[in-house]
Design a protein around this motif. Structure first.
Motif, PDB file in Angstrom:
ATOM      1  N   MET A   3       0.999  -1.153  -0.094  1.00  5.34           N
ATOM      2  CA  MET A   3       0.054  -0.069  -0.045  1.00  5.34           C
ATOM      3  C   MET A   3       0.687   1.291  -0.106  1.00  5.34           C
ATOM      4  SD  MET A   3      -1.087  -0.001   4.080  1.00  5.34           S
ATOM      5  CE  MET A   3      -1.460   1.650   4.474  1.00  5.34           C
ATOM      6  N   ALA A   4       0.206   2.447  -0.467  1.00  5.30           N
ATOM      7  CA  ALA A   4       1.073   3.798  -0.399  1.00  5.30           C
ATOM      8  C   ALA A   4       0.383   4.461   0.599  1.00  5.30           C
ATOM      9  CB  ALA A   4       1.246   4.245  -1.677  1.00  5.30           C
ATOM     10  N   VAL A   5       1.181   5.281   1.331  1.00  2.00           N
ATOM     11  CA  VAL A   5       0.693   6.249   2.549  1.00  2.00           C
ATOM     12  C   VAL A   5       1.374   7.647   1.941  1.00  2.00           C
ATOM     13  CG1 VAL A   5       0.046   4.595   4.282  1.00  2.00           C
ATOM     14  CG2 VAL A   5       2.216   6.020   4.307  1.00  2.00           C
ATOM     15  N   SER A   6       0.971   8.818   2.600  1.00  2.18           N
ATOM     16  CA  SER A   6       1.437   9.929   2.656  1.00  2.18           C
ATOM     17  C   SER A   6       1.420  10.815   3.830  1.00  2.18           C
ATOM     18  CB  SER A   6       1.085  11.019   1.385  1.00  2.18           C
ATOM     19  OG  SER A   6       1.595  12.255   1.296  1.00  2.18           O
ATOM     20  N   PHE A   7       2.501  11.438   4.378  1.00  2.00           N
ATOM     21  CA  PHE A   7       2.284  12.190   5.771  1.00  2.00           C
ATOM     22  C   PHE A   7       1.523  13.318   5.476  1.00  2.00           C
ATOM     23  CE2 PHE A   7       5.495   9.085   6.397  1.00  2.00           C
ATOM     24  CZ  PHE A   7       5.351   8.624   7.629  1.00  2.00           C
ATOM     25  N   LEU A  13       5.309   9.752  -1.413  1.00  4.66           N
ATOM     26  CA  LEU A  13       4.598   8.353  -0.930  1.00  4.66           C
ATOM     27  C   LEU A  13       5.705   7.603  -0.317  1.00  4.66           C
ATOM     28  CD1 LEU A  13       2.197   7.972  -4.386  1.00  4.66           C
ATOM     29  CD2 LEU A  13       1.602   8.953  -2.134  1.00  4.66           C
ATOM     30  N   TYR A  14       5.209   6.850   0.592  1.00  6.90           N
ATOM     31  CA  TYR A  14       5.753   5.775   1.045  1.00  6.90           C
ATOM     32  C   TYR A  14       5.057   4.208   0.932  1.00  6.90           C
ATOM     33  CZ  TYR A  14       8.318   9.725   3.415  1.00  6.90           C
ATOM     34  OH  TYR A  14       9.003  10.786   3.660  1.00  6.90           O
ATOM     35  N   TYR A  15       5.778   3.233   0.553  1.00  7.88           N
ATOM     36  CA  TYR A  15       5.168   2.351   0.365  1.00  7.88           C
ATOM     37  C   TYR A  15       5.477   1.190   1.455  1.00  7.88           C
ATOM     38  CZ  TYR A  15       4.876   3.925  -4.432  1.00  7.88           C
ATOM     39  OH  TYR A  15       4.325   5.045  -5.469  1.00  7.88           O
ATOM     40  N   LEU A  16       4.538   0.520   2.014  1.00  9.84           N
ATOM     41  CA  LEU A  16       4.339  -0.320   3.114  1.00  9.84           C
ATOM     42  C   LEU A  16       3.643  -1.693   2.798  1.00  9.84           C
ATOM     43  CD1 LEU A  16       3.216   2.362   5.824  1.00  9.84           C
ATOM     44  CD2 LEU A  16       5.536   1.679   5.178  1.00  9.84           C
ATOM     45  N   ASP A  17       3.934  -2.680   3.591  1.00 13.80           N
ATOM     46  CA  ASP A  17       3.305  -3.777   3.731  1.00 13.80           C
ATOM     47  C   ASP A  17       2.234  -3.604   4.737  1.00 13.80           C
ATOM     48  OD1 ASP A  17       2.158  -6.499   4.448  1.00 13.80           O
ATOM     49  OD2 ASP A  17       4.404  -7.177   4.107  1.00 13.80           O
ATOM     50  N   PRO A  18       0.979  -3.817   4.467  1.00 12.09           N
ATOM     51  CA  PRO A  18      -0.282  -3.441   5.393  1.00 12.09           C
ATOM     52  C   PRO A  18      -0.389  -4.560   6.486  1.00 12.09           C
ATOM     53  CG  PRO A  18      -1.160  -4.438   3.532  1.00 12.09           C
ATOM     54  CD  PRO A  18       0.211  -4.251   3.177  1.00 12.09           C
ATOM     55  N   GLY A  19       0.453  -5.541   6.600  1.00 18.84           N
ATOM     56  CA  GLY A  19       0.425  -6.468   7.520  1.00 18.84           C
ATOM     57  C   GLY A  19      -0.998  -7.239   7.485  1.00 18.84           C
ATOM     58  N   GLY A  36       9.516   6.816  16.225  1.00 20.81           N
ATOM     59  CA  GLY A  36       8.226   6.329  16.678  1.00 20.81           C
ATOM     60  C   GLY A  36       7.115   6.173  15.572  1.00 20.81           C
ATOM     61  N   PRO A  37       5.803   5.809  15.964  1.00 21.86           N
ATOM     62  CA  PRO A  37       4.744   5.576  14.901  1.00 21.86           C
ATOM     63  C   PRO A  37       4.355   7.174  14.806  1.00 21.86           C
ATOM     64  CG  PRO A  37       4.555   4.171  17.061  1.00 21.86           C
ATOM     65  CD  PRO A  37       5.660   4.985  17.176  1.00 21.86           C
ATOM     66  N   ARG A  38       4.033   7.367  13.380  1.00 24.09           N
ATOM     67  CA  ARG A  38       3.401   8.510  12.979  1.00 24.09           C
ATOM     68  C   ARG A  38       2.378   8.220  12.003  1.00 24.09           C
ATOM     69  NH1 ARG A  38       5.077  13.311  14.003  1.00 24.09           N
ATOM     70  NH2 ARG A  38       5.012  13.867  11.747  1.00 24.09           N
ATOM     71  N   VAL A  39       1.206   9.290  12.266  1.00 26.45           N
ATOM     72  CA  VAL A  39       0.053   8.964  11.474  1.00 26.45           C
ATOM     73  C   VAL A  39       0.442   9.570  10.036  1.00 26.45           C
ATOM     74  CG1 VAL A  39      -2.169   9.770  11.490  1.00 26.45           C
ATOM     75  CG2 VAL A  39      -1.306   9.274  13.661  1.00 26.45           C
ATOM     76  N   ALA A  40      -0.432   8.704   9.125  1.00 25.60           N
ATOM     77  CA  ALA A  40      -0.358   8.798   7.682  1.00 25.60           C
ATOM     78  C   ALA A  40      -1.620   8.611   7.134  1.00 25.60           C
ATOM     79  CB  ALA A  40       0.839   8.133   6.951  1.00 25.60           C
ATOM     80  N   GLU A  41      -1.943   9.178   5.738  1.00 26.84           N
ATOM     81  CA  GLU A  41      -2.906   8.605   5.252  1.00 26.84           C
ATOM     82  C   GLU A  41      -2.899   7.712   4.168  1.00 26.84           C
ATOM     83  OE1 GLU A  41      -6.472  10.999   2.409  1.00 26.84           O
ATOM     84  OE2 GLU A  41      -5.063  12.133   3.641  1.00 26.84           O
ATOM     85  N   CYS A  42      -3.864   6.864   4.062  1.00 25.14           N
ATOM     86  CA  CYS A  42      -3.707   5.753   2.873  1.00 25.14           C
ATOM     87  C   CYS A  42      -4.080   6.377   1.634  1.00 25.14           C
ATOM     88  CB  CYS A  42      -4.292   4.369   3.187  1.00 25.14           C
ATOM     89  SG  CYS A  42      -4.675   3.145   2.020  1.00 25.14           S
ATOM     90  N   VAL A  43      -3.109   6.405   0.697  1.00 26.92           N
ATOM     91  CA  VAL A  43      -3.622   6.995  -0.523  1.00 26.92           C
ATOM     92  C   VAL A  43      -3.632   6.223  -1.854  1.00 26.92           C
ATOM     93  CG1 VAL A  43      -2.677   9.228  -0.035  1.00 26.92           C
ATOM     94  CG2 VAL A  43      -1.385   7.477  -0.951  1.00 26.92           C
TER      95      VAL A  43
END
Length: 88
Positions: A3-7, A13-19, A36-43
């Motif tokens: 998935m991709a997220v943006s802060f 865009l940052y690409y992540l494994d959604p687990g 530490g964990p940061r809040v981002a939006e799934c785009v």
């Protein structure tokens, strides 16, 4: 899965494994960073990738109301601050 997220809106865009999570576009998610964990939006909603790609960093799940309130309280809350979610 990837998935991709943006802060920030229209940001990098940052690409992540959604687990084990299945966030939808627009959902707020927690992204592990060096500070530490940061809040981002799934785009880009999670999709199966048929090609061999380096496994991206994993997401930390959906953001809670408390996480969203903490993000709103941060001055200039854009960007992963303190490091990339990819550890680099």
């Amino acid at each position: 899965m990837m998935m991709a997220v943006s802060f920030e809106r229209y940001g990098r865009l940052y690409y992540l494994d959604p687990g084990g999570y299945q966030p939808k576009i627009g959902d707020k998610v927690l992204v592990p960073t060096d500070s530490g964990p940061r809040v981002a939006e799934c785009v880009w909603a999670p999709q199966w990738m048929s090609e061999d790609v380096d496994r991206p960093a994993g997401g930390a799940g959906l953001a809670s109301t408390e996480d969203l309130e903490r993000k709103r309280a941060e001055p200039g809350a854009a960007g992963p601050r303190g490091g990339s979610p990819h550890g680099g």
